[in-house]
Write an enzyme that holds these catalytic residues in place. Structure first.
Site, mmCIF file in Angstrom:
data_model
loop_
_atom_site.group_PDB
_atom_site.id
_atom_site.type_symbol
_atom_site.label_atom_id
_atom_site.label_comp_id
_atom_site.label_asym_id
_atom_site.label_seq_id
_atom_site.Cartn_x
_atom_site.Cartn_y
_atom_site.Cartn_z
ATOM 1 N N THR A 224 -0.483 -2.221 7.437
ATOM 2 C CA THR A 224 -0.287 -3.642 7.513
ATOM 3 C C THR A 224 -0.849 -4.339 6.131
ATOM 4 O OG1 THR A 224 -0.198 -3.305 9.785
ATOM 5 C CG2 THR A 224 -0.771 -5.464 9.079
ATOM 6 N N HIS A 225 -1.343 -3.639 5.261
ATOM 7 C CA HIS A 225 -1.784 -4.092 3.953
ATOM 8 C C HIS A 225 -0.862 -4.773 3.190
ATOM 9 C CE1 HIS A 225 -4.772 -0.307 5.121
ATOM 10 N NE2 HIS A 225 -4.896 -1.315 6.016
ATOM 11 N N THR A 226 -0.293 -5.706 3.657
ATOM 12 C CA THR A 226 0.489 -6.719 2.711
ATOM 13 C C THR A 226 -0.406 -7.527 1.822
ATOM 14 O OG1 THR A 226 0.722 -8.518 4.462
ATOM 15 C CG2 THR A 226 2.504 -6.479 4.346
ATOM 16 N N GLN B 57 0.652 -1.253 0.216
ATOM 17 C CA GLN B 57 0.048 0.209 0.029
ATOM 18 C C GLN B 57 0.905 1.321 0.034
ATOM 19 O OE1 GLN B 57 -3.930 -0.421 1.419
ATOM 20 N NE2 GLN B 57 -3.907 0.844 -0.275
#
Lengths: 242, 591
Positions: free
Chosen positions: B517-519, B347
C-alpha cells in the site's frame, strides 16, 4: 492428523489466555474485558448441512453446485469435504450479501477489454458471475451431451470439465469459463475456511484439518515455542471449541 | 444551495495519521480545527473488539475496514499510449477509510529513512557522475535532511510506542541494532518484540551470509507503554490480525489509540465523520484557499470556510484533491512540465516462501505486524550501483503479520488448486512454511505519473485519478538481484521446497495482486517550484494556505515502509506552521 491427536491430549493442560487490554487515557469507561471464548461441545452435530434450503440459487443451480463443490473439495482421508462442511449453505448465503452484489467493487462502465494485469473489467457482480457461469456451463454440457447437465455426468467427466474451465478452455457464450471458475473456487475456499458463522466449515473441520487454532487471537505464550505443535484445538467466533 | 458552516482556523481532510498529527499540533497552538472524514467513526471499542474483528471473511474478503472502490477508486494503465481502466477490485494496494484510515489497518512496520535516502540524486551524481542517472529517471533530493527530521522521527516513535533496538546512538554503534542507520538521540521507547521461528532463523541465515540483522522497528508494543500524550498501550499478544484489521488489543499504534483520545475533549476540536470532501475552494486567482466543500452524512452539500486547509487523505487522494480543485499545474509527461501528479512511485515487493516437514513449527497464524528481522546490507549506500547495475536499494526481511486460511495458504510448487491433492498441500504447508520478503525502492520516472481520467467518474461525479505506471528495467533488475540474494540466504535454512517470485524481464505491473500500500509521490516536496508541487514544509507552492502531508510528498520511494517518514514529515510541517506560518501567513519559501 498427528496435530489433532496431540492437540486433544494437551488441551486440558493449557488454557487459553485472556488478555485484558490497558485502558486508554480519557476513554477509560469504554474499555471492558475481552470476552473469553466459552467452552461448548463442538463435536455435537450442528444439523445436517444437506437440509439447508437455498433462497438464492434455483434448483438447477443447486444441482450444479452440489456436484462442482464436491469435486473441488472432496471428502477424503485428509479431512472433510466441502459438502459436509456446509459450503453450499455458505454460497447461498454469501451470494445475498452486499459484497456479492458488487457493493465494494467499482461497477461503472464503460467496460473495456484490458490486459489481465488490470483484473476483471466486466459488468457482472460476483453473484451474477456465479449465476451466469452456472447456466453457461450447464448449457455447454447439454450441447455436448443432449439431455444432460453437469450434475448428471460421472465424476471423472466433471473433473475434466472443471480442469478445462480452470484453464479457460471451455468456450461459453456469456462469460469466460476461466473467470467463472476462479470466482467459484475462491468462494468455495472461503466457505470451507471462513468462520462457521457464515454457514460453512461445520464443526471447524477445515481448521482441524490444517491445524489452525481459529479465532483464538492470542499467542504471546507460543511465539517462541519451537519443539512442539500448538496444543489447543480451534475456537470459533461464537466461542465453540473443537 | 449549500449549507455554510462557521469559519474555522483550520480544516483537515482525513482522519488518518497525518490528520491526527495536524489536529493535535494545531489545537495545541490554540487553533480551532475541524476534521472531515469520509468514512465512519471507529475505535477499538466497539469497532475492533474481539472476537468479531478477527473474522477473516469480513476483514479480508469484504474489506470491512478499507475504502469502498464503488465510491472512489483510480484508473490505471501501463503507458501514456494506453487507455486506462478502473481499479475495480482491491488488489495491489489497500487504502483505508474511517477514523484512523490506513493507520488503523496497517501492520506496524515503523522505519526512519536512511540519511542517504534524502539525497538520492546528489548522492548518485557524487558517487558515479552526472551521466550515471538515466535521462528518464526523475529522482530528486528531498528538500529536508535526515538531521532536520531526526527530532520528529523520534517524537513519532514515542507517540507510537515503537519497539526496536537502536543501532547508532549519538554517533556510536549500538550492538544489536542497525549499524547503517542514521544516528538517533534516544533509544526506542520499547525493546524488540519476541521472535517467531522465521525471524529467529533469519538471524542465523543472515549471520552466515555476513549481513547485519536487526529487529524491525515495530509499532506493535512489546510491553506496557504510556506515550507522551498520556495514551496507554498494552503488549501485543501476537494475535495475527494486523494487516487489514484494526487492533483488538491497544497494542498496534494507530491514530485511534495514540492521538485521538487526547483530542476528543478539546473545545477547539471537532470531528465530522461521513463527511466526503469534494474539493478545496479557491479564490478567483487560485492563490488562496477559502475552505472546502463536502457532502455531510445526509448528503447535503456543505461549505466549511477555513484559513488553513490541510490535505491529510491517503497519498493518492491528496493528489486527486489537488487536481480536482485546480491547485497547481497538472504534470504533462510530453513536456515534463507541471507539478501535480509528477514522480509517482511505488514499492518493489517480492516474496520467497520456504516449506518444511512436519517437525518444523513455523506457525504462520501467529503474527506481530511489524515484528521480525531485517538488514540494511543491500540498502542505501551499501548498494554499489556500478556493480549491481541498478539504482536504489532494498531490504530482505522476516515479517509475519499473521495468516489465516481465508487470506490464503501457500502451497509447494506443483500442488494443484483444488481436489484431494490441494487438500494435502494446504495441510502439509499451513503450519510448516514461512516466507521472507524483499522490499525494494522504486525510482521515479518521467512517464510514471498521476492525472485525471478523461472517462471514468467517482460516485460524486468527479473524474477518477488516473495512474500511469509500469515497472522499469531498473526495478526489474533490482527485484532479480534482491530475490537472488534472498534465495541464497534461504538455502542456508534447508527448506524441502521453495517458491520465489522475482520479476521477469519485461514483466508489467499487475494491479490485481497485493504488493504494497506504499503508493508514493504525485504531489512531491522539492526546492524548485517547477519540479515539485510542495515546498520543504509540504506547503503548496501555488496556494500557500494549503499543506499536503503524506507519502505523496516523496520524490521517489526508498526500501522502507513509509509510515515513519510520513509521521516525521507531518510533525516537521506542523512545526513550521506553528512557528513560522502562523506568525506570517504566506509562502514559507519564496518561489
Amino acid at each position: 492428523m498427528s496435530d489433532d491427536t496431540q492437540s486433544r491430549s494437551r488441551r486440558s493442560l493449557i488454557k487459553s489466555m485472556v488478555f485484558i487490554p490497558m485502558g486508554v487515557a480519557g476513554a477509560a469507561g469504554a474499555v471492558r474485558a475481552l470476552q473469553p471464548a466459552h467452552a461448548a461441545d463442538a463435536n455435537a452435530p450442528e444439523g445436517k448441512p444437506n437440509d439447508y434450503i437455498p433462497s438464492f440459487f434455483n434448483a438447477n443451480e443447486w444441482k450444479f453446485l452440489g456436484a462442482a463443490v464436491d469435486r473441488l473439495i472432496p471428502h477424503d482421508e485428509h479431512g472433510p469435504g466441502a459438502i459436509e462442511s456446509g459450503v453450499l449453505e455458505f454460497l447461498d448465503r454469501h451470494m445475498q450479501t452486499p459484497y456479492a452484489a458488487g457493493d465494494i467493487w467499482y461497477m461503472q462502465g464503460p467496460y473495456l477489454k484490458a490486459a489481465p494485469e488490470f483484473g476483471y473489467q466486466g459488468k457482472l457482480a460476483l453473484r451474477d458471475i456465479i449465476r451466469v457461469g452456472i447456466r453457461a456451463f450447464d448449457g455447454y454440457v447439454s450441447s455436448q451431451n443432449p439431455g444432460k447437465v453437469f450434475g448428471d455426468l460421472d465424476k471423472k467427466a466433471q473433473e475434466d470439465l472443471l480442469k478445462a474451465a480452470e484453464k479457460g478452455e471451455l468456450k461459453f457464450e456469456d462469460i469466460s469459463s476461466k473467470l467463472f471458475f476462479s470466482n467459484l473456487l475462491t468462494e468455495v475456499r472461503n466457505g470451507y475456511f471462513a468462520d462457521p458463522k457464515h454457514g460453512g466449515n461445520k464443526n471447524m473441520g477445515a481448521w482441524k484439518m490444517i491445524g489452525y487454532p481459529g479465532m483464538r487471537a492470542d499467542y504471546l505464550d507460543w511465539v517462541e515455542v519451537r519443539d512442539k505443535p500448538y496444543p489447543i484445538g480451534p475456537v470459533d467466533l461464537s466461542g465453540r471449541r473443537a | 444551495m449549500s449549507i455554510v458552516k462557521n469559519k474555522v482556523d483550520a480544516v483537515i481532510v482525513g482522519a488518518g495519521w497525518t490528520g491526527a498529527i495536524m489536529a493535535k499540533e494545531l489545537t495545541d497552538a490554540g487553533l480551532s480545527v475541524v476534521i472531515l472524514e469520509r468514512g465512519p467513526d471507529r475505535d477499538t471499542q466497539p469497532d475492533f473488539a474481539y472476537p468479531r474483528v478477527v473474522d477473516e471473511l469480513e476483514g479480508s474478503v469484504h474489506r470491512k475496514y478499507l475504502q469502498s472502490l464503488a465510491k472512489e477508486t483510480v484508473t490505471a494503465r501501463h503507458s501514456v499510449n494506453d487507455v486506462a481502466v478502473p481499479y475495480r477490485q482491491m488488489g495491489s494496494f489497500k487504502p483505508g477509510t474511517g477514523v484512523g484510515g490506513a493507520g488503523s489497518h496497517w501492520s506496524g512496520a515503523h522505519f526512519r529513512a536512511l540519511p542517504e535516502d534524502f539525497t538520492v540524486r546528489s548522492n548518485l551524481e557524487q558517487r558515479y557522475g552526472k551521466k550515471f542517472i538515466p535521462a528518464n529517471m526523475t529522482v530528486q533530493d528531498f528538500p529536508v535532511s535526515y538531521d532536520e527530521l531526526e527530532p520528529h522521527f523520534e517524537h513519532f516513535e514515542y507517540v507510537c510506542g515503537t519497539s526496536g533496538k537502536a543501532g547508532m546512538l549519538n554517533g556510536q554503534v549500538s550492538e544489536g541494532g542497525n549499524p547503517f542507520e542514521g544516528s538517533r538521540k534516544k533509544e526506542y521507547p520499547l525493546g524488540p518484540n519476541p521472535n517467531y521461528l522465521g525471524a529467529e532463523w533469519f538471524y542465523k541465515a543472515a549471520k552466515e551470509k555476513g549481513y547485519h540483522a536487526f529487529p524491525i522497528p515495530a509499532s506493535n508494543a512489546s510491553g506496557v507503554y504510556t506515550n507522551p500524550y498520556g495514551c496507554q498501550m498494552g503488549p501485543c499478544n501476537a494475535c495475527g490480525f494486523c494487516s487489514d484489521y484494526g487492533c483488538l488489543n491497544y497494542s498496534k499504534a494507530s491514530p485511534n489509540i495514540c492521538i485521538f483520545p487526547v483530542l476528543k475533549g478539546r473545545k477547539n476540536f471537532e470531528m465530522r465523520t461521513l463527511a466526503q470532501v469534494l474539493k478545496v475552494n479557491l479564490t478567483g486567482d487560485k492563490k488562496k484557499a477559502t475552505g472546502v466543500t463536502y457532502l455531510d452524512a445526509q448528503g447535503r452539500e456543505t461549505e466549511q470556510p477555513a484559513d488553513l486547509v490541510l490535505l491529510c487523505a491517503f497519498s493518492l487522494f491528496n493528489v486527486h484533491m489537488m487536481l480536482v480543485s485546480g491547485i497547481g499545474k497538472p504534470y504533462d509527461p510530453a513536456t515534463r512540465t507541471g507539478t501535480v501528479g509528477r514522480n509517482y512511485s511505488y514499492q518493489n515487493l517480492n516474496r520467497v516462501v520456504m516449506f518444511y516437514d512436519q517437525s518444523v513449527h513455523a506457525n504462520g497464524f501467529i503474527g506481530i505486524g511489524g515484528g521480525g528481522a531485517t538488514f540494511d546490507d543491500l540498502n542505501g549506500n551499501r548498494n554499489d550501483s556500478a556493480k549491481t547495475g541498478y539504482i536504489g536499494g532494498g531490504i530482505i526481511w522476516a515479517r509475519q503479520p499473521g495468516a489465516g486460511p481465508v487470506r490464503g495458504i501457500q502451497t509447494e510448487p506443483g500442488v494443484p488448486n483444488w481436489g484431494s491433492a490441494w487438500k494435502k498441500g494446504v495441510k502439509d504447508s499451513f503450519l510448516h512454511s514461512f516466507y521472507y520478503e524483499v522490499q525494494g525502492s522504486c525510482m521515479s520516472y518521467d512517464d510514471a505519473y498521476l492525472d485525471l481520467d478523461p472517462t471514468y467518474k467517482d460516485a460524486f461525479g468527479r473524474p477518477l485519478l488516473r495512474m500511469t505506471f509500469d515497472w522499469h528495467d531498473n526495478e526489474i533488475k533490482a527485484s532479480q538481484y534482491l530475490v537472488e540474494k534472498a534465495t541464497d540466504m534461504c538455502k542456508v535454512l534447508g527448506p524441502k521446497a521453495m517458491k520465489g517470485d522475482a520479476k521477469k524481464d519485461g514483466s508489467h505491473y499487475n494491479i490485481t495482486q497485493y504488493q504494497s500500500t506504499h503508493t508514493c509521490g504525485g504531489a512531491i516536496m522539492g526546492s524548485d517550484p517547477k519540479t515539485s508541487a510542495l515546498n520543504r514544509y509540504l506547503q503548496s507552492w501555488d496556494v500557500s494556505n494549503v499543506f499536503a502531508p503524506g507519502a505523496n510528498a516523496f520524490p521517489q520511494n526508498n526500501g522502507y515502509n513509509p509510515t515513519g517518514m510520513v509521521g516525521a514529515l507531518t510533525y516537521w510541517a506542523a512545526t513550521a506552521i506553528r512557528e513560522l506560518y502562523l506568525k506570517n501567513p504566506g509562502p514559507l519559501v519564496q518561489a
